[in-house]
Write an enzyme that holds these catalytic residues in place. Structure first.
Site, PDB file in Angstrom:
ATOM      1  N   LYS A   1      -7.337   1.663  -2.406  1.00 27.26           N
ATOM      2  CA  LYS A   1      -6.864   1.199  -1.092  1.00 27.26           C
ATOM      3  C   LYS A   1      -6.919   2.344  -0.066  1.00 27.26           C
ATOM      4  O   LYS A   1      -7.284   2.133   1.096  1.00 27.26           O
ATOM      5  CB  LYS A   1      -5.441   0.664  -1.227  1.00 27.26           C
ATOM      6  CG  LYS A   1      -4.750   0.305   0.070  1.00 27.26           C
ATOM      7  CD  LYS A   1      -5.383  -0.874   0.802  1.00 27.26           C
ATOM      8  CE  LYS A   1      -4.650  -1.130   2.121  1.00 27.26           C
ATOM      9  NZ  LYS A   1      -5.240  -2.201   2.898  1.00 27.26           N
TER      10      LYS A   1
ATOM     11  N   LYS B   1       0.801   5.666   8.060  1.00 21.74           N
ATOM     12  CA  LYS B   1       1.399   5.898   6.735  1.00 21.74           C
ATOM     13  C   LYS B   1       0.321   5.988   5.652  1.00 21.74           C
ATOM     14  O   LYS B   1       0.339   6.865   4.798  1.00 21.74           O
ATOM     15  CB  LYS B   1       2.390   4.762   6.491  1.00 21.74           C
ATOM     16  CG  LYS B   1       2.961   4.580   5.114  1.00 21.74           C
ATOM     17  CD  LYS B   1       2.238   3.576   4.240  1.00 21.74           C
ATOM     18  CE  LYS B   1       2.131   2.172   4.745  1.00 21.74           C
ATOM     19  NZ  LYS B   1       1.504   1.230   3.803  1.00 21.74           N
TER      20      LYS B   1
ATOM     21  N   SER C   1       0.878  -1.184   0.000  1.00 19.19           N
ATOM     22  CA  SER C   1       0.000   0.000   0.000  1.00 19.19           C
ATOM     23  C   SER C   1       0.909   1.225   0.000  1.00 19.19           C
ATOM     24  O   SER C   1       1.579   1.497   0.991  1.00 19.19           O
ATOM     25  CB  SER C   1      -0.864   0.022   1.267  1.00 19.19           C
ATOM     26  OG  SER C   1      -1.573  -1.172   1.409  1.00 19.19           O
TER      27      SER C   1
HETATM   28  P1  NAD Z   1       5.856  -6.017   7.381  1.00 16.78           P
HETATM   29  O1  NAD Z   1       6.613  -4.875   7.947  1.00 16.78           O
HETATM   30  O2  NAD Z   1       5.458  -7.175   8.250  1.00 16.78           O
HETATM   31  O3  NAD Z   1       6.681  -6.660   6.132  1.00 16.78           O
HETATM   32  C1  NAD Z   1       7.472  -5.928   5.222  1.00 16.78           C
HETATM   33  C2  NAD Z   1       8.634  -6.814   4.780  1.00 16.78           C
HETATM   34  O4  NAD Z   1       9.417  -6.103   3.799  1.00 16.78           O
HETATM   35  C3  NAD Z   1       9.595  -7.157   5.926  1.00 16.78           C
HETATM   36  O5  NAD Z   1       9.790  -8.560   5.994  1.00 16.78           O
HETATM   37  C4  NAD Z   1      10.875  -6.421   5.555  1.00 16.78           C
HETATM   38  O6  NAD Z   1      12.059  -7.079   5.988  1.00 16.78           O
HETATM   39  C5  NAD Z   1      10.777  -6.393   4.032  1.00 16.78           C
HETATM   40  N1  NAD Z   1      11.624  -5.351   3.439  1.00 16.78           N
HETATM   41  C6  NAD Z   1      11.677  -4.032   3.746  1.00 16.78           C
HETATM   42  N2  NAD Z   1      12.584  -3.399   2.963  1.00 16.78           N
HETATM   43  C7  NAD Z   1      13.094  -4.360   2.142  1.00 16.78           C
HETATM   44  C8  NAD Z   1      14.085  -4.332   1.113  1.00 16.78           C
HETATM   45  N3  NAD Z   1      14.719  -3.197   0.787  1.00 16.78           N
HETATM   46  N4  NAD Z   1      14.377  -5.499   0.482  1.00 16.78           N
HETATM   47  C9  NAD Z   1      13.757  -6.660   0.805  1.00 16.78           C
HETATM   48  N5  NAD Z   1      12.807  -6.744   1.775  1.00 16.78           N
HETATM   49  C10 NAD Z   1      12.490  -5.603   2.429  1.00 16.78           C
HETATM   50  O7  NAD Z   1       4.583  -5.388   6.672  1.00 16.78           O
HETATM   51  P2  NAD Z   1       3.198  -6.110   6.256  1.00 16.78           P
HETATM   52  O8  NAD Z   1       2.248  -6.008   7.388  1.00 16.78           O
HETATM   53  O9  NAD Z   1       3.482  -7.425   5.617  1.00 16.78           O
HETATM   54  O10 NAD Z   1       2.671  -5.061   5.165  1.00 16.78           O
HETATM   55  C11 NAD Z   1       3.206  -4.997   3.836  1.00 16.78           C
HETATM   56  C12 NAD Z   1       2.357  -4.020   3.030  1.00 16.78           C
HETATM   57  O11 NAD Z   1       1.008  -4.516   2.984  1.00 16.78           O
HETATM   58  C13 NAD Z   1       2.296  -2.606   3.632  1.00 16.78           C
HETATM   59  O12 NAD Z   1       2.282  -1.657   2.603  1.00 16.78           O
HETATM   60  C14 NAD Z   1       0.974  -2.618   4.383  1.00 16.78           C
HETATM   61  O13 NAD Z   1       0.430  -1.313   4.510  1.00 16.78           O
HETATM   62  C15 NAD Z   1       0.125  -3.515   3.498  1.00 16.78           C
HETATM   63  N6  NAD Z   1      -0.976  -4.209   4.177  1.00 16.78           N
HETATM   64  C16 NAD Z   1      -0.803  -4.819   5.393  1.00 16.78           C
HETATM   65  C17 NAD Z   1      -1.882  -5.443   6.006  1.00 16.78           C
HETATM   66  C18 NAD Z   1      -1.747  -6.109   7.367  1.00 16.78           C
HETATM   67  O14 NAD Z   1      -2.792  -6.407   7.972  1.00 16.78           O
HETATM   68  N7  NAD Z   1      -0.551  -6.341   7.867  1.00 16.78           N
HETATM   69  C19 NAD Z   1      -3.133  -5.477   5.380  1.00 16.78           C
HETATM   70  C20 NAD Z   1      -3.270  -4.915   4.131  1.00 16.78           C
HETATM   71  C21 NAD Z   1      -2.190  -4.275   3.531  1.00 16.78           C
END
Ligand code: NAD
Length: 294
Positions: free
Chosen positions: A169, A237, A95
């Site tokens: 979104k 964010k 997102s």
């Molecule tokens: P998270 O922080 O658990 O996971 C993000 C992952 O990205 C981590 O494992 C991190 O190590 C990796 N990462 C960051 N920088 C990196 C790089 N340069 N190279 C490789 N890997 C890298 O976040 P999440 O909860 O999985 O959310 C991911 C996205 O999905 C976000 O944009 C969030 O807003 C969206 N989202 C999350 C949810 C939820 O309920 N968690 C629901 C809908 C949407």
């Protein structure tokens, strides 16, 4: 299909597992080695970098925290653009700001790559059971090629050109945040009036105030379980991105703005990594009441 996946966090890990289960050959990468190890144990191949993942994939998916990480992973050194074969496709399912999605999409197009922005809603439970709502922006022909992957992750809707997925979104995130804030105020009032919030929740959930948000989040608050789920800092964010988009379009979003300030205050109070249901704790602090079973 040969699929790459970069970003194996709360959402990315179960999504990658579902692609494996659907029979796709997967190459994965994350900065966190233990996350990669888990997917390799489940049958994925280890990518050395985002560029390496893209070089070995027909479609490369990213699931990262925000726009800066997506720009680094796609456009930066060792990134997807360095490795991707012309004609392959990049699908960003994070997102992020629609403006950043359009910038990344244009850079992919200039290299002969297809691009979709395809953020999701439903959180970790729906990522695990493969029933996410996927909001997609991009060209129909590219969408059609990626559809088998989307079908393994949930149900998808093409909402417009690149960037439209993230506009949709942001609309979703506004509704969720303001809904949780309203639910928190309602349950704080009921609890401080001496009522059991669980009884109130059960009484109203079948009426007009009932919602998927209420059903998912009220039990978490009442059960004092703020384990994410969806982190406060990620929702902050999203609302910041919504307010930036709104400012560019001269749209006034007073309730979104208030919710974003509440989320920022919770981050400053050390609650940024709690689930967004912890918006309730901000209301509780002001009302001097704890929303729990009596
Ligand atoms: P998270 O922080 O658990 O996971 C993000 C992952 O990205 C981590 O494992 C991190 O190590 C990796 N990462 C960051 N920088 C990196 C790089 N340069 N190279 C490789 N890997 C890298 O976040 P999440 O909860 O999985 O959310 C991911 C996205 O999905 C976000 O944009 C969030 O807003 C969206 N989202 C999350 C949810 C939820 O309920 N968690 C629901 C809908 C949407």
């Amino acid at each position: 299909m040969k699929v790459g996946f970069v970003g194996l966090g709360i959402m990315g890990k179960p999504m990658a597992r579902n692609l494996l289960k659907a029979g796709h050959a997967l190459v994965v990468h994350d900065l966190v080695t233990s996350a990669v190890d888990e997917l390799v144990a489940a049958g994925a191949a280890r990518g050395a970098s985002a560029a390496d993942v893209a070089a070995r994939s027909e479609i490369t998916i990213t699931m990262l925290p925000d726009g800066p990480e997506v720009e680094a992973v796609v456009l930066g050194p060792g990134g997807i653009l360095e490795g991707a074969q012309p004609g392959s496709i990049v699908v960003d399912m994070s997102s992020i700001s629609p403006i950043v999605a359009q910038r990344v999409g244009a850079a992919c197009a200039a290299k002969g790559l297809g691009f979709l922005d395809a953020p999701v809603s439903g959180g970790e439970p729906k990522a695990i059971d493969g029933s996410l709502a996927i909001m997609v922006g991009g060209e129909q022909a590219v969408f059609d090629q990626v559809l088998p992957l989307f079908d393994a992750l949930g149900s998808s809707t093409l909402t417009g050109a690149v960037g439209a997925g993230n506009v949709t979104k942001l609309a979703n995130q506004i509704m969720v945040a303001v809904n949780i804030a309203g639910m928190s105020e309602a349950l704080a009032l009921a609890t401080k009036s001496g009522l059991d919030p669980e009884v109130v929740f059960n009484a109203v959930k079948g009426g007009l105030a009932g919602s998927a948000v209420l059903n998912a989040k009220a039990p978490m608050v009442i059960g004092r379980n703020f384990k994410p789920g969806f982190r406060i800092r990620l929702h902050q964010k999203d609302l910041r991105n919504a307010l930036l988009a709104a400012e560019a379009l001269k749209v006034s979003l007073p309730f979104t703005s208030l919710a974003q300030q509440v989320l920022m205050s919770l981050m400053n109070n050390g609650r940024g990594d709690l689930d967004h249901s912890a918006i309730a704790t901000f209301i509780e602090d002001m009302a001097q009441v704890e929303i729990k079973r009596s």
